[in-house]
Design an enzyme around this catalytic site. Sequence first.
Site, PDB file in Angstrom:
ATOM      1  N   GLY A  11       0.812  -1.208   0.000  1.00  0.00           N
ATOM      2  CA  GLY A  11       0.000   0.000   0.000  1.00  0.00           C
ATOM      3  C   GLY A  11       0.844   1.257   0.000  1.00  0.00           C
ATOM      4  O   GLY A  11       2.081   1.206  -0.021  1.00  0.00           O
ATOM      5  N   ASP A  57      -3.727 -12.760   3.466  1.00  0.00           N
ATOM      6  CA  ASP A  57      -4.743 -11.965   4.149  1.00  0.00           C
ATOM      7  C   ASP A  57      -4.579 -12.164   5.651  1.00  0.00           C
ATOM      8  O   ASP A  57      -4.751 -13.273   6.159  1.00  0.00           O
ATOM      9  CB  ASP A  57      -6.129 -12.432   3.686  1.00  0.00           C
ATOM     10  CG  ASP A  57      -7.268 -11.674   4.347  1.00  0.00           C
ATOM     11  OD1 ASP A  57      -7.002 -10.830   5.241  1.00  0.00           O
ATOM     12  OD2 ASP A  57      -8.427 -11.929   3.985  1.00  0.00           O
ATOM     13  N   LYS A  92     -13.032  -6.887   9.353  1.00  0.00           N
ATOM     14  CA  LYS A  92     -12.287  -8.100   9.687  1.00  0.00           C
ATOM     15  C   LYS A  92     -10.783  -7.830   9.839  1.00  0.00           C
ATOM     16  O   LYS A  92     -10.142  -8.382  10.737  1.00  0.00           O
ATOM     17  CB  LYS A  92     -12.533  -9.176   8.623  1.00  0.00           C
ATOM     18  CG  LYS A  92     -13.920  -9.792   8.687  1.00  0.00           C
ATOM     19  CD  LYS A  92     -14.201 -10.729   7.536  1.00  0.00           C
ATOM     20  CE  LYS A  92     -13.414 -12.005   7.620  1.00  0.00           C
ATOM     21  NZ  LYS A  92     -13.805 -12.963   6.566  1.00  0.00           N
ATOM     22  N   GLY A 103      -1.326 -12.009  18.435  1.00  0.00           N
ATOM     23  CA  GLY A 103      -0.939 -13.368  18.820  1.00  0.00           C
ATOM     24  C   GLY A 103       0.431 -13.740  18.289  1.00  0.00           C
ATOM     25  O   GLY A 103       1.236 -14.374  18.991  1.00  0.00           O
ATOM     26  N   TYR A 146     -15.008   1.610   9.230  1.00  0.00           N
ATOM     27  CA  TYR A 146     -13.585   1.957   9.347  1.00  0.00           C
ATOM     28  C   TYR A 146     -13.275   2.502  10.736  1.00  0.00           C
ATOM     29  O   TYR A 146     -12.343   2.042  11.408  1.00  0.00           O
ATOM     30  CB  TYR A 146     -13.215   2.975   8.278  1.00  0.00           C
ATOM     31  CG  TYR A 146     -11.753   3.359   8.252  1.00  0.00           C
ATOM     32  CD1 TYR A 146     -10.784   2.448   7.874  1.00  0.00           C
ATOM     33  CD2 TYR A 146     -11.346   4.643   8.601  1.00  0.00           C
ATOM     34  CE1 TYR A 146      -9.433   2.801   7.850  1.00  0.00           C
ATOM     35  CE2 TYR A 146     -10.006   5.011   8.572  1.00  0.00           C
ATOM     36  CZ  TYR A 146      -9.054   4.088   8.199  1.00  0.00           C
ATOM     37  OH  TYR A 146      -7.718   4.445   8.172  1.00  0.00           O
ATOM     38  N   ARG A 187      -9.618  10.101  -1.461  1.00  0.00           N
ATOM     39  CA  ARG A 187      -9.072  11.081  -0.532  1.00  0.00           C
ATOM     40  C   ARG A 187      -8.851  12.401  -1.252  1.00  0.00           C
ATOM     41  O   ARG A 187      -8.677  12.453  -2.459  1.00  0.00           O
ATOM     42  CB  ARG A 187      -7.795  10.544   0.103  1.00  0.00           C
ATOM     43  CG  ARG A 187      -8.081   9.492   1.150  1.00  0.00           C
ATOM     44  CD  ARG A 187      -6.849   8.943   1.812  1.00  0.00           C
ATOM     45  NE  ARG A 187      -6.262   7.861   1.053  1.00  0.00           N
ATOM     46  CZ  ARG A 187      -5.350   7.032   1.546  1.00  0.00           C
ATOM     47  NH1 ARG A 187      -4.942   7.167   2.779  1.00  0.00           N
ATOM     48  NH2 ARG A 187      -4.857   6.060   0.809  1.00  0.00           N
TER      49      ARG A 187
END
Length: 328
Positions: A11, A57, A92, A103, A146, A187
């Site tokens: 990203g 993912d 998610k 974790g 979000y 944006r």
Amino acid sequence: MKRILITGAAGFLGSHLCDKFIAEGYRVVGMDNLITGDLKNINHLFKNENFEFYHHDVSKFVHVAGQLDYILHFASPASPIDYLKIPIQTLKVGSLGTHNLLGLAKEKNARILIASTSEVYGDPLVHPQTEEYYGNVNTIGPRGVYDEAKRFQESITMAYHRFHGLETRIVRIFNTYGPRMRLNDGRVIPAFIGQALRGEDLTVFGEGDQTRSFCYVDDQVDGIYKLLLSDYAEPVNIGNPHEITIKDFAEEIIKLTGTDQKIIYKPLPKDDPMQRQPDISRAKEILGWEPKVNRAEGMKITYDYFKSLTDEELRKSEHKDFSKHIMR
């Protein structure tokens, strides 16, 4: 060499963070499911022996073999167009994804930094926004997927810090811009520049008197880097406190691009925040950080990047109706 996992590596911000940590002598493990990221942002890193990439993912179980010293969790849709289009995935990655990575950090005894956002403040009733402000958020509004994902992300991170003694850091990111942003992500900066490059009038919502504060990506990355290596576990605002109205900013874009577009006005989208300005007193005191790149300098670099895009990329960025999208 220290080894760091960076999620959302393909990203906008994630790719710049990969560059930063490679430059600082780290071995970088990038991870991205490419739902909004793009491999072109990290293509230059694949030939580097200190970079490896996992197409995965993080909402599913995350395993990385070997030592990990640090984790940066930057996997999340971050633009209104993305999180309105994929709301379930947004929730998610902020909940299941964060749980999985906390974790992993516990298993590896690694320090983890979570990318939160100024959107946790919602449409703020306090100005500028300090880290002590709890926010004014519509949990069931269109952008709640979000905002609430990020608020939960902060809560579970602090729970792991307090209950398990995990070393955690939380950065609240304010509007950030620079090369590798997507023109079609909704944006405000890429939206305005994209419209100018296509010869379209610039779309301003409401009267244009809502404000934003824009931080250049190099400054943002520097603040994140310093926060990761600090001893501070509470949230820290990283952003540029220099505030400007959207209308004035649209006029700056017209001047920067040398175009003769007009500004057109459309109704304000639901829950669009009227003010967005970080109080960075905590970052100054704890990290010795404040932004260095002024908006004129940063916008010139950003505009030159967008000008270098092909005509096909410009056409792909076109949106006939921005009124359904909230421009951050």
